[in-house]
Enzyme design. Structure first.
Site, mmCIF file in Angstrom:
data_model
loop_
_atom_site.group_PDB
_atom_site.id
_atom_site.type_symbol
_atom_site.label_atom_id
_atom_site.label_comp_id
_atom_site.label_asym_id
_atom_site.label_seq_id
_atom_site.Cartn_x
_atom_site.Cartn_y
_atom_site.Cartn_z
ATOM 1 N N HIS A 493 48.607 14.666 -33.442
ATOM 2 C CA HIS A 493 48.486 13.212 -33.629
ATOM 3 C C HIS A 493 47.049 12.819 -33.968
ATOM 4 O O HIS A 493 46.788 12.180 -34.988
ATOM 5 C CB HIS A 493 48.939 12.502 -32.346
ATOM 6 C CG HIS A 493 48.756 11.016 -32.373
ATOM 7 N ND1 HIS A 493 49.798 10.146 -32.571
ATOM 8 C CD2 HIS A 493 47.644 10.236 -32.254
ATOM 9 C CE1 HIS A 493 49.340 8.901 -32.583
ATOM 10 N NE2 HIS A 493 48.028 8.930 -32.371
ATOM 11 N N GLU A 494 46.134 13.232 -33.116
ATOM 12 C CA GLU A 494 44.741 12.833 -33.326
ATOM 13 C C GLU A 494 44.194 13.422 -34.618
ATOM 14 O O GLU A 494 43.368 12.810 -35.296
ATOM 15 C CB GLU A 494 43.872 13.226 -32.131
ATOM 16 C CG GLU A 494 44.249 12.530 -30.822
ATOM 17 C CD GLU A 494 44.369 11.012 -30.934
ATOM 18 O OE1 GLU A 494 43.683 10.412 -31.791
ATOM 19 O OE2 GLU A 494 45.168 10.431 -30.174
ATOM 20 N N HIS A 497 44.946 11.181 -37.543
ATOM 21 C CA HIS A 497 43.896 10.157 -37.721
ATOM 22 C C HIS A 497 42.694 10.776 -38.432
ATOM 23 O O HIS A 497 42.092 10.172 -39.317
ATOM 24 C CB HIS A 497 43.402 9.636 -36.372
ATOM 25 C CG HIS A 497 44.346 8.718 -35.673
ATOM 26 N ND1 HIS A 497 44.855 7.584 -36.247
ATOM 27 C CD2 HIS A 497 44.853 8.752 -34.405
ATOM 28 C CE1 HIS A 497 45.635 6.959 -35.373
ATOM 29 N NE2 HIS A 497 45.658 7.649 -34.245
ATOM 30 N N HIS A 500 43.158 11.036 -42.061
ATOM 31 C CA HIS A 500 43.035 9.708 -42.669
ATOM 32 C C HIS A 500 41.556 9.377 -42.898
ATOM 33 O O HIS A 500 41.187 8.758 -43.891
ATOM 34 C CB HIS A 500 43.691 8.684 -41.730
ATOM 35 C CG HIS A 500 44.060 7.383 -42.363
ATOM 36 N ND1 HIS A 500 44.306 6.252 -41.623
ATOM 37 C CD2 HIS A 500 44.219 7.009 -43.656
ATOM 38 C CE1 HIS A 500 44.600 5.251 -42.444
ATOM 39 N NE2 HIS A 500 44.561 5.686 -43.677
#
Ligand SMILES: [Zn+2]
Length: 710
Positions: A493-494, A497, A500
């Site tokens: 998940h992290e 980010h 991105h």
């Protein structure tokens, strides 16, 4: 100009300590000039806690001068003499602030806490000094009105549009006396938010469970007991300590066989910030909610949520509330069914009691074992932390996007357990730096997050320097760090980010990377979670840390099936928190909250999420996201983003899954685009249609999938 705070960062801190004070600012300060390290990485080998305050002060003063020069420019306003210098302003301030935000959240100290207490209201005032500058607004507004006649590229047009709306959003159209009122409100809000954070951090620490009686901890493994002893020792307490996680439910509930210990810890968690002492947050949140409603009214909105959602993908509270209300029936129906299964287990064991929230995870774990025979301790040896990172997280990114990673040991870090990797693009060119700070520490806020030390911008010539923080348990010296599958998912998940941020390819800092509306910001991260269980990726990292043997097929099958387990509970606690957030933030100005506990109870009942056995994931009094971390009226965004990520993953499945072609297209049309285009439009262009909840409800197992009869 960059955003004041990272969109996804959580911040930490606590009550003001004594000491410190401002110092002279000069070339000996490590923030004085841009770092000379690769990628302008922060010089953590030189930065001292006392360096931040003078650099922040000097940086804010410098930015105000720069902004004034733009506003006072006698030449008629043009894009080049207004927006370009605006985007270039504040570089000293931001290079300090990014690092400051990072360390106050992940590596705090009494000095940093003191500086944060002092500076937080000044940051808010800094924002006001820019967005309430009338002369500057006049220039921005003049250019905005000429937009159709100017020959600007799409990203520059977007920049003008976003700035103009942000000025109006922050009150640029207000009368002078209302502007003064607004400034006062913003300062009080900022102080209250900071005070909430400080109180909660202290309250959470004080509510840890401490015991000298080992028997109350029956069910915990030897390793967990050792960790509890270490936690006690670190806190100068005797015996064993179980620190509180920031959520209502505590991970230790799955193993504690002593029901009264579970009840005590649950009580500690539920009432952590409601003890009637100096760290009780209730008066603070009531004042915050009421003042936010007043501010919204001043800005011409019916409530705080309407003001907050104006620039979001959802656009209105009504759209967000409808989305949540749509999820509630399927979620609570499934949670009710799960509760019956659990009660049946309790009855079968002649428990003789009714299921309560502190029993849920303990018995759910037994139901899970009975149904799937999946024991976390069986799977953990296959998830050694660094192996998961390098052969799982990095591998998936390599397969999808062609990027490669090399560990760097010559970049300074603020904690010796951190690692730094350099990221190379498909053509071997330098792309970014990636730091990870994964282990739990006392001076770190709870949870996991991503943020940046340096943001990407072609205008400024900067490349991304991003980091991930988590709170994985640190093993005893010489032991491997073994993760649960949930931790593995957090890591993916992290890193979503991080991608991105690392793929950002914008001209302007304001529109770059993860600086997107919050109901979009979790989309790339939650999307990246899907690859954790994707067979080709999973097989690549899920190997026993001692033998290197792949995880046995039946264990893999169990993990897969158990992913849909307990989803009724999980979605209900999430949607309950999200509904609660929106209820606090749709009150009109002038409405008196009264007793916050009564308000909370009524709100949950009104939204049909008041289940006795399923409390909200965060209670109002310890809901850090909405009171202090800029997620007010925005907690729905996690699920909204989930709608996007499941819908997006469905597209990948329909187009061949984990392929470079799919990854490249996603990078080009979504991950590299930041906020350079309206997000609904961006998504439609990539997906070919608007997102819908179908894939999400299926993914969560809340609706039956068509398939062979059981
Ligand atoms: Zn996230």
């Amino acid at each position: 100009m960059a955003m004041l705070a990272g969109a996804v960062a959580l911040e930490g801190g606590s009550a003001a300590a004594q000491g410190g004070g401002s110092q002279a600012f000069g070339p000996s300060n490590p923030f004085y000039a841009a770092s000379t390290l690769p990628y302008h990485a922060p010089a953590f080998d030189k930065i001292k806690d006392t360096d931040y305050e003078p650099a922040l002060e000097a940086g804010m003063a410098e930015q105000l001068k720069e902004v004034d020069a733009i506003a006072e420019n006698p030449a008629p306003p043009t894009f080049e003499n207004t927006f370009i210098p605006l985007e270039k302003s504040g570089q000293l301030f931001y290079r300090t602030l990014y690092v400051f935000n990072a360390v106050t959240s992940a590596n705090s100290s009494p000095e940093l806490e003191r500086v944060q207490e002092v500076e937080a209201p000044k940051f808010a005032a800094q924002d006001d000094a820019i967005y309430l500058n009338e002369k500057l607004f006049k220039r921005v507004s003049t250019i905005y009105k000429q937009l159709d006649t100017l020959k600007l590229d799409p990203e520059s047009r977007r920049l003008v549009d976003v700035y103009y709306k942000k000025f109006v959003h922050e009150g640029a159209n207000l009368s002078p006396e209302n502007k003064t009122k607004l400034k006062k409100m913003n300062e009080e809000l900022s102080t209250l938010e900071n005070s909430f954070r400080s109180k909660l951090l202290a309250a959470g620490k004080n509510a840890a469970y401490v015991t000298k009686d080992k028997s109350t901890l029956a069910g915990m493994t030897e390793a967990e007991l050792k960790a509890a002893q270490a936690d006690a020792k670190a806190a100068k307490a005797e015996g064993y300590m179980i620190p509180l996680q920031n959520t209502t439910q505590q991970p230790v509930f799955t193993s504690l066989t002593n029901r009264s210990t579970r009840e005590t810890i649950f009580h500690n968690s539920w009432t952590r910030a409601e003890r009637g002492d100096a760290n009780d947050t209730r008066a603070t949140i009531v004042r915050l909610a009421e003042l936010r409603a007043e501010k919204a009214k001043l800005l011409g909105f019916p409530n705080w949520a309407a003001w907050k959602l104006e620039d979001q993908m959802a656009k209105t509270p009504e759209a967000a509330i409808k989305f949540m209300d749509d999820v509630v029936p399927a979620a609570t129906a499934r949670a009710t069914a799960e509760g019956k299964d659990i009660q049946a287990v309790i009855d079968k064991q002649n428990g003789g009691f009714k299921l309560r929230p502190w029993d849920w995870d303990f018995y759910a774990e037994q139901v899970r074992k009975a149904k799937y025979d999946l024991n976390e301790d069986q799977v953990k040896p296959y998830f050694e932390m660094w192996n998961v990172l390098e052969n799982g997280v990095f591998y998936a990114a390599n397969q999808l996007y062609g990027i490669t990673f090399k560990r760097r040991t010559n970049i300074p870090v603020y904690d010796p357990d951190m690692r730094v990797y350099e990221v190379f693009d498909t053509d071997g060119k330098h792309l970014a730096l990636f730091y990870c700070d994964y282990f739990k520490r006392d001076n770190k806020s709870g949870g996991a997050w991503m943020d940046e030390f340096v943001g990407q911008s072609k205008l400024l010539g900067t490349s991304p320097v991003v980091f991930n923080v988590a709170n994985f348990p640190k093993p005893a010296a010489g032991e491997p760090a073994l993760l649960t599958f949930t931790d593995v998912t957090t890591m993916f998940h992290e890193f979503g980010h991080a991608l991105h941020g690392m793929f950002a390819n914008a001209e302007y800092p304001l529109l770059s990377g993860t600086d997107v509306p919050r109901d979009f910001v979790e989309f790339p991260s939650q999307f990246n979670e899907h690859w954790a269980s994707y067979p080709a990726v999973f097989e690549h990292f899920a190997k026993h840390y001692k033998t290197g043997a792949p995880m046995p097929a039946e264990l893999v099958e169990k993990i897969k099936r158990s992913e849909k387990f307990n989803q009724g509970y999980m979605v209900t606690e999430l949607v309950a928190a999200a509904e609660l957030d929106m209820q606090w933030h749709t009150i009109p100005a002038g409405q008196k909250i009264g007793d916050p506990d009564a308000f909370e109870k009524a709100a949950l009942e009104r939204k049909h999420v008041a289940m006795e056995t399923v409390p909200p994931r965060y209670r109002s009094s310890y809901f850090l996201h909405i009171w202090s971390n800029d997620y007010s009226a925005g907690y729905y965004a996690y699920m909204w983003s989930e709608m996007l990520d499941d819908d997006a993953y469905q597209w990948f499945e329909e187009h061949g899954g984990l392929t470079r072609a799919n990854g490249d297209r996603f990078r080009k049309m979504i991950l590299s685009r930041g906020n350079t285009e309206e997000l609904g439009q961006l998504y439609r262009e990539w997906r070919g249609k608007d997102p819908s909840t179908g894939a999400m409800l299926k993914q969560r197992g809340l609706v039956e999938e068509p398939g062979p009869a059981k």
